[in-house]
Design a protein around this motif. Structure first.
Motif, mmCIF file in Angstrom:
data_model
loop_
_atom_site.group_PDB
_atom_site.id
_atom_site.type_symbol
_atom_site.label_atom_id
_atom_site.label_comp_id
_atom_site.label_asym_id
_atom_site.label_seq_id
_atom_site.Cartn_x
_atom_site.Cartn_y
_atom_site.Cartn_z
ATOM 1 N N CYS A 46 8.935 -8.843 9.534
ATOM 2 C CA CYS A 46 7.489 -8.806 9.748
ATOM 3 C C CYS A 46 6.989 -7.373 9.926
ATOM 4 N N ARG A 47 7.744 -6.599 10.661
ATOM 5 C CA ARG A 47 7.375 -5.185 10.833
ATOM 6 C C ARG A 47 7.297 -4.491 9.478
ATOM 7 N N ASP A 48 8.305 -4.769 8.667
ATOM 8 C CA ASP A 48 8.378 -4.115 7.361
ATOM 9 C C ASP A 48 7.202 -4.551 6.492
ATOM 10 N N ALA A 49 6.916 -5.843 6.517
ATOM 11 C CA ALA A 49 5.807 -6.370 5.714
ATOM 12 C C ALA A 49 4.478 -5.799 6.212
ATOM 13 N N LEU A 50 4.415 -5.579 7.522
ATOM 14 C CA LEU A 50 3.183 -5.081 8.129
ATOM 15 C C LEU A 50 2.929 -3.619 7.761
ATOM 16 N N GLN A 51 3.992 -2.849 7.695
ATOM 17 C CA GLN A 51 3.784 -1.426 7.398
ATOM 18 C C GLN A 51 3.559 -1.182 5.916
ATOM 19 N N ARG A 52 4.012 -2.104 5.059
ATOM 20 C CA ARG A 52 3.865 -1.873 3.621
ATOM 21 C C ARG A 52 2.462 -2.318 3.195
ATOM 22 N N ASN A 53 1.545 -1.390 3.292
ATOM 23 C CA ASN A 53 0.145 -1.693 3.010
ATOM 24 C C ASN A 53 -0.137 -1.670 1.521
ATOM 25 N N GLU A 54 0.501 -2.558 0.848
ATOM 26 C CA GLU A 54 0.299 -2.741 -0.586
ATOM 27 C C GLU A 54 0.875 -4.111 -0.924
ATOM 28 N N SER A 55 0.638 -4.547 -2.143
ATOM 29 C CA SER A 55 1.312 -5.738 -2.629
ATOM 30 C C SER A 55 2.213 -5.304 -3.775
ATOM 31 N N CYS A 56 3.431 -5.798 -3.770
ATOM 32 C CA CYS A 56 4.332 -5.468 -4.877
ATOM 33 C C CYS A 56 5.378 -6.566 -4.983
ATOM 34 N N GLY A 57 5.649 -6.955 -6.209
ATOM 35 C CA GLY A 57 6.683 -7.957 -6.442
ATOM 36 C C GLY A 57 6.501 -9.181 -5.566
#
Lengths: 637, 256, 218
Positions: free
Chosen positions: A570-581
């Protein structure tokens, strides 16, 4: 933390061969003295153990299953890619590389992916020599099919059991090495911790699943090939035993974890039928070639599908993506199914399903044609659901299937702990933010047969390794930690079963860190995961004893680690402020609802380092440098 | 629906073991057989009892982990499926179901329904492979193989090593398992160089384990979840007879 | 240990021994049945045939030795295989319903010993004569009629030959499998051959006591 991917210099196509020219070698006499620990006996681990045994290393391979032949690679249905160009349809190593990079939405390392494509052909040669009965043309030469929307036919297959046959091939090679005395296989043995001595991975602590004995095994290098962590979602297409423990324990000992939020959710799975559901079954994506996906237009429409007139059906994929229609990529199909169900238009038990309707195809082509194309899939569907898909539309729903994230490795497949190598789905290296169909098998075998035998030698030849025994102080203390943890799990004796907590975690993860994610949702999920973790450690009930076959205890240990991993995801998903794959953040989409990458800020790998104790993990990045390909935005409209 | 289960419970290999009876209310017809046991196990844990140990992993009929006798038939009465693929809709309200582990001397019971099938691995170690050094193979298309042969080999290669054949054989024989592997590799050109040695070693390894002999009952074939044919046993018999009677090939080549 | 000894020590080898001796015994049973059909041609013809068989004592005993040896090997191998198989499942199932186990296969284990006992009785009855009510050496026709005229004895013969037919059926079919004579195209041939010969021999043998009992032959 210093992240050096150690990518060799020179042009992309020459990197691997140039590196092989320069790699240090271990002499045959010294190989005999080197002991290697391999954890996991799937395609990557089985292949590695066999290939290293052939070279003369002393290998010990561990698996939790009762036999090395049962790892979950066995369940892969579709096939394995290779750039053989047997079809004369224009395939090249470069194209396979390019498709894989593009499929991964430009979030993987060029050099690794190119190498994967480069060794793909040797894999097929080797597997055929092992006696794998790949499908053939009438002339006796190998057959190929196009898979996952590829424009060339490069997928080799053995009925719908390619993974099984490849695994049995690796298992056979492993058997040959067992017979030769080079490999010892330890089935029913689960790795519960990593032993790091003087900064190098030197062993593992395992639990014998039958006797409960906790033991330390030391070696000169440790290879983890323990697969992915889709079971964090509880319901997934993975085998029930698949778990994150080995790589999570390594993470806690200092190995960095890359891109944990990258997960693949497969769109064509059989939906959950009830609360008791234990796993989800995948059906080949090829079904979407002839099936039409729809849901009722009206919210809460509970009529039988046959009673819903054409005008009241929403063929949403055809409507939103007129050019690709039902054949949009996996993540797009999955996300739209979830959206339809979130709107209250889902079908079937629990209203988490959409129709995949073959009525038009049957009308157009005849039932016999559909039966010839998909007969075994239809039979499987009927076996599981009790419904006849020739008469009523199939129901499908997406299910977690593969995790692209994993332990960070350099070009040598070595993690941030020297001497700890990570292979196959357990590492992050080749699939970026999304994996192409028929590439998982390719990667596992590439890592095991054709990469680690070279790169491991470089490490062993260059490292000064003191002799250590299983009685080393570090071994003793890690064994004590593992025993204490086991004892703690057994002592809680609370009121909740492991499965009930796992199920709760899974539902939360699927909602908030599954097909689509939002910042508020992820933030809330982190809090919920923490409280769930507290409930686990205060209220779980693990019956039985430690010195015995205890399946609940096994599950409890795995779920405890999934509960920690989930937060990192969740932390990782939260910091990745983009959509990819496979990572779709609702905040980052085009006006058309497409994934919107942010190449400016996120052409990188997010690498997490354990903070130590309860401290939060530390975030690092490895920038991805594209020298050869140029990222493009995809569109399926 | 309601079911009455009679389940073999055995704490460990030394324990004598006995049947325990469980009454289940509300079994959904959509459950798989293993999910039905999951539900029972959750209840047992809640009641402070130990859950029933049974082996399972992929739950889609391919890993070969699961398997026990359901009313006297390996994997239950549905043909061509493993017990994880058996669904409760094939049972009726009020049914009594007897669940027993595989029983064979070569498969000692570890706990409840879990047995030790490592005898299979030992047979495979003896010769269930083609010796090929990684990286030494010729191009995959160098040797054409007729579709007939490759499909026939695949019929045998599908074996999942679950042990149902042994469990169902009135003789506790492992012939179908061993025959399938010998037939799979023996049907392919790549398998020819070691064909004789493989048959010899695998059969000898099988004989070292406590499996029974073949009486051509054909129960193995009938319960095999992959529906593997006993013609594999005939192929094994032939390969083994040839090599065992002829002895090893005399050393050829000039002495130096 | 020589290779053939290793082979014969294995269950697969023992099955081959049973198959090979089975073929020889099968040949005998077939010849025996065909020869005995001469009973329908009258006393003279049958007794002459019997005389012919007895003419060369050396040859007769040579053949008898071979048959006896085959029987012994067949039985010893069968017992060894059976003991091994019994040991393979020391704990029985509470419920055991293996599908597709055909009747003939299941009965092999006791049809064998019963047939062995029957052969002993048959020899004492019609070869040695000690179990015969009114044995006349040399008058085979009389001996057969006299023996089969006793309904109980005739029924024993009928029952034993029914068992023999089952035994032959499964044995014949099995030996193809044991020898490894297996080709997808011949699958049905194997079954047909087994059925044909089992029926032929069974019917041929059973017909005689029935014919005597019903007075067709007297």
């Amino acid at each position: 933390m210093k992240l050096d991917a150690r990518v060799p210099g020179g042009p992309l196509a020459d990197k691997w061969s140039r590196l092989r020219n320069d790699l240090k070698l271990v002499s045959p006499a010294n190989k005999r003295k080197r002991s290697i620990i391999v954890v996991g006996t799937g395609l990557a681990g089985g292949a590695a153990a066999a290939a290293l045994g052939e070279l003369g290393y002393k290998v010990t391979a561990f698996c939790y299953q009762d036999s090395a032949r049962r790892a979950h690679s066995i369940a892969a249905q579709g096939g394995i890619n290779a750039a053989k160009n047997y079809q004369n349809d224009g395939d090249t190593i470069y194209r396979l590389f390019y498709d894989t990079i593009k499929g991964g939405d430009y979030r993987s390392r060029e050099a690794n992916v190119y190498r994967l494509a480069e060794v793909s052909n040797a894999i097929i040669d080797h597997c055929v020599a092992q006696g794998i009965p790949f499908a053939r043309e009438y002339g006796g030469y190998l057959a190929n099919r196009s898979f996952g929307g590829a424009q060339v036919s490069r997928t080799f297959y053995a009925r719908g059991q390619t993974g099984q046959q490849l695994l049995l091939g690796a298992y056979a090679s492993l058997n040959a090495q067992v017979a030769a005395g080079n490999v010892t296989v330890r089935p029913r043995t689960e790795m519960l911790d990593l032993v790091v001595i003087d900064g190098r991975a030197r062993g593992v602590v395992t639990r014998d699943l039958v006797s409960g004995a906790v033991e330390c095994h030391v070696g000169d290098a440790v290879l983890l090939a323990t697969g992915g962590y889709s079971n964090v979602y509880f319901l997934s297409t993975n085998a029930k035993g698949c778990n994150v423990t080995a790589i999570w324990r390594a993470f806690k000992r200092g190995a960095a974890f890359a891109n944990p939020c990258y997960t693949q959710i497969h769109p064509t799975c059989i939906p959950q039928a009830g609360d008791y559901q234990s796993k989800l079954t995948l059906m080949s994506e090829s079904l979407r070639n002839d099936g039409r996906v729809w849901v009722p237009k009206a919210v809460g429409d509970q009529r039988e599908p046959g009673d819903i007139p054409e005008a009241e059906r929403d063929y949403y994929l055809e409507r939103i993506y007129p050019s690709f229609g039902n054949l949009v990529p996996r993540d797009v199909a999955s996300r739209n199914a979830k959206k339809a169900c979130d709107e209250g238009r889902g079908v079937g038990p629990g209203r988490r399903g959409v129709y995949l309707d073959f009525a038009d195809a049957i009308g157009r082509l005849g039932e016999h044609v559909i039966r010839a194309r998909y007969g075994n899939l239809f039979d499987m569907y009927q076996m599981i659901t009790g419904e006849n898909p020739y008469r009523v539309p199939m129901r499908i729903y997406p299910a977690p299937h593969y995790t692209m994230g994993g332990l960070w490795v350099d070009y040598y497949l070595m993690s941030t702990i020297p001497g700890l190598f990570v292979l196959g789905e357990a590492n992050f290296s080749d699939h970026g933010a999304n994996r192409l169909g028929a590439s998982a098998l390719m990667q596992g075998l590439a890592d095991g047969y054709f990469i680690i035998p070279y790169t491991l030698g470089e490490y062993l030849a260059g490292a000064k390794l003191e002799a250590v025994g299983a009685g080393h102080d570090v071994c003793r203390s890690v064994v004590a930690e593992v025993e204490a943890r086991t004892a703690k799990l057994l002592a809680i004796n609370g009121s909740r079963t492991v499965d009930s907590l796992h199920r709760e975690l899974g539902m939360l993860m699927l909602d908030e860190c599954g097909m689509s994610r939002t910042a508020p949702g992820l933030t809330a999920a982190i809090e919920k995961i923490r409280s769930l973790r507290d409930s686990f450690w205060s209220d779980v009930r693990v019956p039985g004893e430690g010195a015995d076959l205890n399946q609940e205890l096994e599950k409890a240990g795995r779920v405890a680690d999934h509960l920690e991993l989930a937060e990192l995801m969740c932390r990782d998903a939260l910091q990745r402020n983009e959509s990819c794959g496979g990572h779709f953040r609702e905040e980052y989409q085009t006006e058309e609802g497409e994934a919107l990458r942010d190449d400016q800020n996120f052409t990188n790998v997010t690498v997490w380092e354990h903070g130590g104790g309860d401290a939060p993990p530390r975030q690092h990045t490895e920038d991805l440098i594209f020298e050869t390909v140029h990222p493009t935005q995809r569109s399926y409209k | 629906m309601k079911l009455t289960l009679h389940v073999w419970r055995q704490r460990n290999p030394a324990d004598a073991g006995a049947f325990a009876t469980y009454e289940l209310e509300d079994v959904s017809t959509h459950m798989s057989f293993l999910e039905m046991l999951d539900v029972l196990n959750q209840d047992l844990i809640a009641k402070g009892e130990e859950p029933i140990a049974f082996e399972h992993d992929c739950r889609e009929g391919i890993c070969g982990s699961c398997g026990f006798m359901v009313n006297g038939v390996a994997h239950g009465e549905q043909p061509g499926v493993t017990v994880c693929q058996l669904h409760m809709r094939h049972f009726k309200d009020g049914d009594e179901v007897t669940i027993e582990p595989w029983r064979a001397k070569a498969f000692p019971i570890i706990k409840d329904l879990v047995v030790d099938r490592s005898a299979f691995d030992r047979i495979m170690h003896a010769g269930g492979f083609i010796t090929v050094r990684t990286g030494s193979a010729p191009d995959a298309n160098a040797i054409p193989i007729t579709t007939e042969n490759v499909e026939h080999a695949m019929d045998f290669a599908e074996c999942i090593g679950c042990g149902a054949c042994v469990a169902s054989c009135p003789n506790g024989a492992a012939m179908l398992f061993v025959g399938a592997k010998i037939a799979h590799l023996g049907l392919l050109p790549q398998g020819q160089p070691e064909r004789a040695a493989r048959a010899l070693r695998m059969v000898e390894a099988m004989e070292r384990e406590a499996f029974g002999a073949c009486s051509n009952f054909r129960a193995c074939e009938a319960v095999c979840p992959k529906e593997i044919s006993i013609s594999g046993i005939a192929r094994m018999n032939k390969d083994f007879r040839r090599v065992a009677l002829a002895g090893p090939a005399p050393a050829r080549g000039k002495r130096r | 240990m020589s290779h053939s000894a290793g082979f014969l020590g294995s269950t697969l080898g023992k099955k081959v021994l049973m198959a090979v001796t089975g073929i020889i015994l099968f040949g005998f049973v077939l010849g025996h049945m065909l020869g005995n059909q001469q009973i329908y041609l009258g006393a003279e013809r049958l007794n002459h045939y019997a005389e012919l068989l007895q003419a060369n004592q050396a040859l007769l005993w040579a053949v008898r030795s071979v048959l006896l040896f085959c029987v012994a090997v067949h039985i010893v191998a069968a017992v060894q295989v059976w003991l091994r198989s019994r040991a393979a499942r020391p704990v029985r199932y509470r419920v055991f319903r293996p599908p597709a186990v055909d009747y003939a296969a299941r009965t092999m284990v006791w049809s064998g010993p019963i047939i062995a006992l029957f052969i002993i009785f048959h020899l004492l009855d019609l070869t040695v004569g000690s179990a015969h009510p009114n044995y006349i050496r040399g008058d085979v026709y009389h001996n057969v009629i006299a023996s089969f005229s006793q309904p109980v004895v005739a029924l024993v013969y009928v029952a034993a030959n029914l068992l023999l037919a089952f035994h032959l059926y499964h044995g014949l079919w099995s030996l193809f499998q044991t020898i490894g004579w297996d080709h997808p195209r011949f699958g049905f041939v194997r079954r047909a051959v087994a059925v044909l010969f089992a029926v032929l021999i069974g019917a041929g043998n059973i017909a005689i006591p029935l014919a005597v009992l019903t007075g067709v032959v007297r």
